[in-house]
Motif scaffolding. Structure first.
Motif, PDB file in Angstrom:
ATOM      1  N   MET A 280       0.822  -1.219   0.000  1.00 41.72           N
ATOM      2  CA  MET A 280       0.000   0.000   0.000  1.00 41.72           C
ATOM      3  C   MET A 280       0.854   1.266   0.000  1.00 41.72           C
ATOM      4  O   MET A 280       0.396   2.331  -0.405  1.00 41.72           O
ATOM      5  CB  MET A 280      -0.928   0.010   1.219  1.00 41.72           C
ATOM      6  CG  MET A 280      -2.026  -1.027   1.150  1.00 41.72           C
ATOM      7  SD  MET A 280      -3.034  -0.956   2.645  1.00 41.72           S
ATOM      8  CE  MET A 280      -3.462  -2.692   2.814  1.00 41.72           C
ATOM      9  N   TYR A 281       2.108   1.151   0.466  1.00 44.30           N
ATOM     10  CA  TYR A 281       2.983   2.312   0.501  1.00 44.30           C
ATOM     11  C   TYR A 281       3.257   2.848  -0.911  1.00 44.30           C
ATOM     12  O   TYR A 281       3.570   4.019  -1.092  1.00 44.30           O
ATOM     13  CB  TYR A 281       4.309   1.963   1.193  1.00 44.30           C
ATOM     14  CG  TYR A 281       5.244   3.148   1.286  1.00 44.30           C
ATOM     15  CD1 TYR A 281       4.981   4.179   2.192  1.00 44.30           C
ATOM     16  CD2 TYR A 281       6.354   3.267   0.452  1.00 44.30           C
ATOM     17  CE1 TYR A 281       5.816   5.283   2.263  1.00 44.30           C
ATOM     18  CE2 TYR A 281       7.184   4.373   0.515  1.00 44.30           C
ATOM     19  CZ  TYR A 281       6.914   5.378   1.428  1.00 44.30           C
ATOM     20  OH  TYR A 281       7.724   6.486   1.494  1.00 44.30           O
ATOM     21  N   GLN A 282       3.098   1.987  -1.925  1.00 47.35           N
ATOM     22  CA  GLN A 282       3.362   2.416  -3.307  1.00 47.35           C
ATOM     23  C   GLN A 282       2.388   3.498  -3.775  1.00 47.35           C
ATOM     24  O   GLN A 282       2.672   4.238  -4.708  1.00 47.35           O
ATOM     25  CB  GLN A 282       3.229   1.219  -4.295  1.00 47.35           C
ATOM     26  CG  GLN A 282       4.005  -0.018  -3.913  1.00 47.35           C
ATOM     27  CD  GLN A 282       5.472   0.269  -3.700  1.00 47.35           C
ATOM     28  OE1 GLN A 282       6.082   0.997  -4.468  1.00 47.35           O
ATOM     29  NE2 GLN A 282       6.035  -0.284  -2.647  1.00 47.35           N
ATOM     30  N   VAL A 283       1.208   3.572  -3.165  1.00 50.24           N
ATOM     31  CA  VAL A 283       0.161   4.491  -3.664  1.00 50.24           C
ATOM     32  C   VAL A 283       0.484   5.921  -3.224  1.00 50.24           C
ATOM     33  O   VAL A 283       0.510   6.223  -2.040  1.00 50.24           O
ATOM     34  CB  VAL A 283      -1.232   4.063  -3.141  1.00 50.24           C
ATOM     35  CG1 VAL A 283      -2.307   5.009  -3.679  1.00 50.24           C
ATOM     36  CG2 VAL A 283      -1.535   2.621  -3.533  1.00 50.24           C
ATOM     37  N   GLN A 284       0.731   6.787  -4.203  1.00 52.01           N
ATOM     38  CA  GLN A 284       1.100   8.175  -3.889  1.00 52.01           C
ATOM     39  C   GLN A 284      -0.080   9.136  -4.010  1.00 52.01           C
ATOM     40  O   GLN A 284      -0.163  10.119  -3.299  1.00 52.01           O
ATOM     41  CB  GLN A 284       2.191   8.649  -4.856  1.00 52.01           C
ATOM     42  CG  GLN A 284       3.504   7.944  -4.661  1.00 52.01           C
ATOM     43  CD  GLN A 284       4.496   8.392  -5.712  1.00 52.01           C
ATOM     44  OE1 GLN A 284       4.270   8.250  -6.903  1.00 52.01           O
ATOM     45  NE2 GLN A 284       5.606   8.933  -5.270  1.00 52.01           N
ATOM     46  N   ALA A 285      -0.942   8.854  -4.959  1.00 52.89           N
ATOM     47  CA  ALA A 285      -2.121   9.698  -5.182  1.00 52.89           C
ATOM     48  C   ALA A 285      -3.176   8.809  -5.810  1.00 52.89           C
ATOM     49  O   ALA A 285      -2.871   7.760  -6.365  1.00 52.89           O
ATOM     50  CB  ALA A 285      -1.789  10.862  -6.110  1.00 52.89           C
ATOM     51  N   VAL A 286      -4.436   9.218  -5.690  1.00 50.21           N
ATOM     52  CA  VAL A 286      -5.541   8.410  -6.211  1.00 50.21           C
ATOM     53  C   VAL A 286      -6.391   9.319  -7.090  1.00 50.21           C
ATOM     54  O   VAL A 286      -7.057  10.220  -6.580  1.00 50.21           O
ATOM     55  CB  VAL A 286      -6.383   7.826  -5.054  1.00 50.21           C
ATOM     56  CG1 VAL A 286      -7.545   7.031  -5.607  1.00 50.21           C
ATOM     57  CG2 VAL A 286      -5.517   6.966  -4.145  1.00 50.21           C
ATOM     58  N   ALA A 287      -6.324   9.081  -8.406  1.00 48.47           N
ATOM     59  CA  ALA A 287      -7.078   9.897  -9.371  1.00 48.47           C
ATOM     60  C   ALA A 287      -6.884  11.398  -9.095  1.00 48.47           C
ATOM     61  O   ALA A 287      -7.827  12.174  -9.088  1.00 48.47           O
ATOM     62  CB  ALA A 287      -8.558   9.527  -9.332  1.00 48.47           C
ATOM     63  N   GLY A 288      -5.622  11.772  -8.833  1.00 48.72           N
ATOM     64  CA  GLY A 288      -5.293  13.185  -8.627  1.00 48.72           C
ATOM     65  C   GLY A 288      -5.419  13.675  -7.204  1.00 48.72           C
ATOM     66  O   GLY A 288      -4.892  14.737  -6.851  1.00 48.72           O
ATOM     67  N   ARG A 289      -6.103  12.917  -6.335  1.00 50.85           N
ATOM     68  CA  ARG A 289      -6.291  13.367  -4.949  1.00 50.85           C
ATOM     69  C   ARG A 289      -4.964  13.305  -4.204  1.00 50.85           C
ATOM     70  O   ARG A 289      -4.236  12.336  -4.350  1.00 50.85           O
ATOM     71  CB  ARG A 289      -7.299  12.471  -4.228  1.00 50.85           C
ATOM     72  CG  ARG A 289      -8.631  12.438  -4.945  1.00 50.85           C
ATOM     73  CD  ARG A 289      -9.431  11.215  -4.572  1.00 50.85           C
ATOM     74  NE  ARG A 289     -10.435  10.976  -5.603  1.00 50.85           N
ATOM     75  CZ  ARG A 289     -11.562  10.334  -5.410  1.00 50.85           C
ATOM     76  NH1 ARG A 289     -11.832   9.828  -4.238  1.00 50.85           N
ATOM     77  NH2 ARG A 289     -12.418  10.172  -6.388  1.00 50.85           N
ATOM     78  N   TYR A 290      -4.690  14.322  -3.438  1.00 52.84           N
ATOM     79  CA  TYR A 290      -3.469  14.471  -2.620  1.00 52.84           C
ATOM     80  C   TYR A 290      -2.248  14.879  -3.447  1.00 52.84           C
ATOM     81  O   TYR A 290      -1.191  15.108  -2.892  1.00 52.84           O
ATOM     82  CB  TYR A 290      -3.130  13.196  -1.810  1.00 52.84           C
ATOM     83  CG  TYR A 290      -4.320  12.569  -1.150  1.00 52.84           C
ATOM     84  CD1 TYR A 290      -4.977  13.230  -0.103  1.00 52.84           C
ATOM     85  CD2 TYR A 290      -4.811  11.343  -1.568  1.00 52.84           C
ATOM     86  CE1 TYR A 290      -6.094  12.668   0.498  1.00 52.84           C
ATOM     87  CE2 TYR A 290      -5.927  10.775  -0.968  1.00 52.84           C
ATOM     88  CZ  TYR A 290      -6.565  11.446   0.061  1.00 52.84           C
ATOM     89  OH  TYR A 290      -7.671  10.894   0.654  1.00 52.84           O
ATOM     90  N   ASP A 291      -2.383  14.964  -4.762  1.00 50.74           N
ATOM     91  CA  ASP A 291      -1.246  15.402  -5.582  1.00 50.74           C
ATOM     92  C   ASP A 291      -0.867  16.844  -5.240  1.00 50.74           C
ATOM     93  O   ASP A 291      -1.738  17.671  -4.938  1.00 50.74           O
ATOM     94  CB  ASP A 291      -1.626  15.366  -7.078  1.00 50.74           C
ATOM     95  CG  ASP A 291      -1.151  14.101  -7.748  1.00 50.74           C
ATOM     96  OD1 ASP A 291      -0.330  13.390  -7.158  1.00 50.74           O
ATOM     97  OD2 ASP A 291      -1.599  13.826  -8.875  1.00 50.74           O
ATOM     98  N   VAL A 292       0.437  17.136  -5.297  1.00 53.99           N
ATOM     99  CA  VAL A 292       0.898  18.523  -5.203  1.00 53.99           C
ATOM    100  C   VAL A 292       1.384  18.919  -6.599  1.00 53.99           C
ATOM    101  O   VAL A 292       2.229  18.235  -7.177  1.00 53.99           O
ATOM    102  CB  VAL A 292       2.039  18.672  -4.172  1.00 53.99           C
ATOM    103  CG1 VAL A 292       2.552  20.109  -4.159  1.00 53.99           C
ATOM    104  CG2 VAL A 292       1.555  18.270  -2.783  1.00 53.99           C
TER     105      VAL A 292
END
Length: 412
Positions: A280-292
Motif C-alpha cells: 500500500m505504501y506504493q500508492v502516492q495519489a488516487v485519481a489526482g487526490r493528494y497530488d501537489v
C-alpha cells in the motif's frame, strides 16, 4: 473461482469489442476515458455481460459514501502480491463503468471493484463476490441518493444470505445494521469522525448512546460488535493481537482507516498484513487526490471533499494557519444539485487561514462562511485565487466536478 475456460459467448465477445471501439472513439473525441459509454453499449448488446466477465475472477466489491476510490486502490495494490488484478481504478463505479473495466482484464485473477452505494446489491448479484468491504454511510448528493437509512436497508436486504465475506466498519451503526444480515462478517474498528448520520438507531429508531468510542441503542439493544481488526494510531491490530505498522504516502487518519479495512480484505485472500501494508505504501495519489502540482509559481495540494464527512476529515489534513485555502464547490449532476449540506460542515476549523472561494456555487459557500465568521474573498476563477495567495503551498479543497475542473486547469 470458476475454471479458466473462456466464459464469453460469441455475443459477449461482440459486446466487448463494440464497447471498446465506442470507448476509443469517445477518447479520441476528447470526451474523457470513454469507459461509461463503452460499458453502456456493451451491456445493451449483452445484458448479462457483467456476470460473464466476473465469472473467472475472485471479486472484491468496495462500497461507502467516503473513501471507496482510495480503498479500492489500496486493496488492488495489496492483492497484486497474490496475482494479476483488474480494477475500476478511475472511479467509474456504476454497472456500465464496472463492465468496461472488467472487459479490459482478461488475464486477471482478482477483480477489485468500487461500487456506487445505490448499485451495490445489483452488482453483488451479478458478480458473486468473494468479499465485500463496507466503510461508511453518510449524507451525500441529497437530491439523488436515498436518505442514509434507506441505503442501509437496501444493503441489508441485498446482502442477506450472501456467501461473500463482508468486511465492515464496526464504528458506523448504519454499516453494522446493513452488514448484520450477512452470515459471514469481519468487523474492523476503523473509526468514525462524522457521527451526525447515526444518532438514531437504524434498527428501531431509538436514541443512540455513544459513550467514548462505543455505541448502543438504549431501547432495542442493538450495539457495536466486537471488532477482530482495529486501527490503533499508526498500526493495524490483526485478529491475533499483532500490531502492524501503517506507512502510507497518502495523508491523514481516514487513509489509515482505509488501510486497516484493506488489510482485513487482503487477509481474506491469504495476503498477510505485513505484505499488504508494504504494498500500500506504493500508492502516492488516487485519481489526482493528494497530488501537489506546480501552478503559477505556487505549490497546490489538491484535496477532494464531497460531503460533510469528507470535509471534516480533509480539514484535519491541511497545513496549520496561515496556509491559504482555496475552496471550490459546484452543484452539477455528479455532485448533487442540493447544496444544503454546506450548513452541516464546521467551517470554523478554517479560522486563521486566508480563504478564497471559487466554483459554480461560490456564493452559496460565501453565505455559509459569512455565518461562520470566516474571512474570505470570492474569486472569479482559480487563477485569480492563486494570484492572491503568497508564494508557497496552497491547500485546495473541491467537491467532485469542481475537482475535475481544477485538475484540467492546473494540468494534473
Amino acid at each position: 473461482m470458476a475454471g479458466n475456460s473462456d466464459p464469453l459467448t460469441p455475443r459477449a465477445k461482440i459486446a466487448v469489442t463494440a464497447g471498446k471501439a465506442v470507448a476509443a472513439a469517445s477518447r479520441a473525441a476528447g470526451r474523457g476515458s470513454g469507459s461509461v459509454i463503452g460499458g453502456r453499449v456493451a451491456l445493451k448488446l449483452d445484458p448479462d455481460l457483467l456476470a460473464r466477465l466476473a465469472q473467472n475472477l475472485d471479486v472484491v466489491l468496495v462500497s461507502a459514501t467516503n473513501g471507496k476510490t482510495t480503498t479500492t486502490r489500496l486493496i488492488a495494490e495489496a492483492l497484486r502480491a497474490a496475482g494479476p488484478v483488474v480494477s475500476n481504478a478511475l472511479g467509474a463505479n456504476m454497472p456500465a463503468g464496472i463492465t468496461s473495466a472488467l472487459a479490459g482484464g482478461s488475464e486477471a485473477r482478482y477483480g477489485v471493484i468500487e461500487v456506487d452505494e445505490k448499485y451495490l446489491a445489483g452488482v453483488a448479484r451479478d458478480t458473486d463476490p468473494k468479499c465485500i468491504a463496507l466503510l461508511n454511510l453518510s449524507r451525500d448528493q441529497l437530491d439523488r441518493a436515498a436518505e442514509t437509512r434507506m441505503l442501509a436497508e437496501n444493503w441489508r436486504e441485498g446482502l442477506a444470505g450472501s456467501k461473500a465475506v463482508v468486511v465492515a466498519n464496526a464504528d458506523d451503526p448504519l454499516v453494522v445494521w446493513a452488514a448484520s444480515s450477512s452470515p459471514n462478517v469481519v468487523w474492523v474498528a476503523a473509526g468514525q469522525m462524522w457521527k451526525d448520520d447515526a444518532w438514531s438507531c437504524p434498527s428501531c429508531g431509538g436514541v443512540m448512546q455513544r459513550p467514548g468510542d462505543d455505541w448502543f441503542c438504549g431501547e432495542c439493544g442493538f450495539r457495536r460488535p466486537q471488532p477482530s481488526w482495529a486501527l490503533s494510531g499508526d498500526h493495524v491490530l490483526d485478529p491475533h493481537g499483532s500490531a502492524w505498522p501503517i506507512r502510507l504516502q497518502l495523508p491523514g487518519r481516514a487513509n489509515k482507516a482505509n488501510a486497516a479495512s484493506s488489510a482485513a480484505v487482503a487477509a481474506v485472500f491469504g495476503v498477510p498484513p505485513q505484505v499488504a501494508l508494504e504494498r500500500m505504501y506504493q500508492v502516492q495519489a488516487v485519481a489526482g487526490r493528494y497530488d501537489v502540482v506546480q501552478f503559477m509559481d505556487r505549490d497546490l495540494r489538491l484535496l477532494l471533499a464531497k460531503n460533510p464527512a469528507g470535509w471534516l476529515e480533509t480539514f484535519s489534513l491541511i497545513d496549520p494557519a496561515p496556509a491559504p485555502v482555496i475552496l471550490s464547490v459546484n452543484a452539477r449532476g455528479a455532485d448533487g444539485t442540493d447544496t444544503s449540506w454546506l450548513w452541516d460542515v464546521d467551517y470554523t476549523r478554517l479560522t486563521g487561514h486566508p480563504i478564497f472561494v471559487v466554483g459554480d456555487r461560490k456564493l452559496d459557500l460565501a453565505v455559509r462562511l459569512e455565518v461562520a465568521n470566516q474571512h474570505f474573498q470570492v474569486c472569479e476563477n482559480v487563477d485569480q485565487a492563486v494570484q492572491l495567495c503568497p508564494p508557497g503551498r496552497i491547500e485546495v479543497i473541491a467537491n467532485y466536478t469542481a475537482f475535475q475542473d481544477l485538475r484540467r486547469r492546473v494540468g494534473n
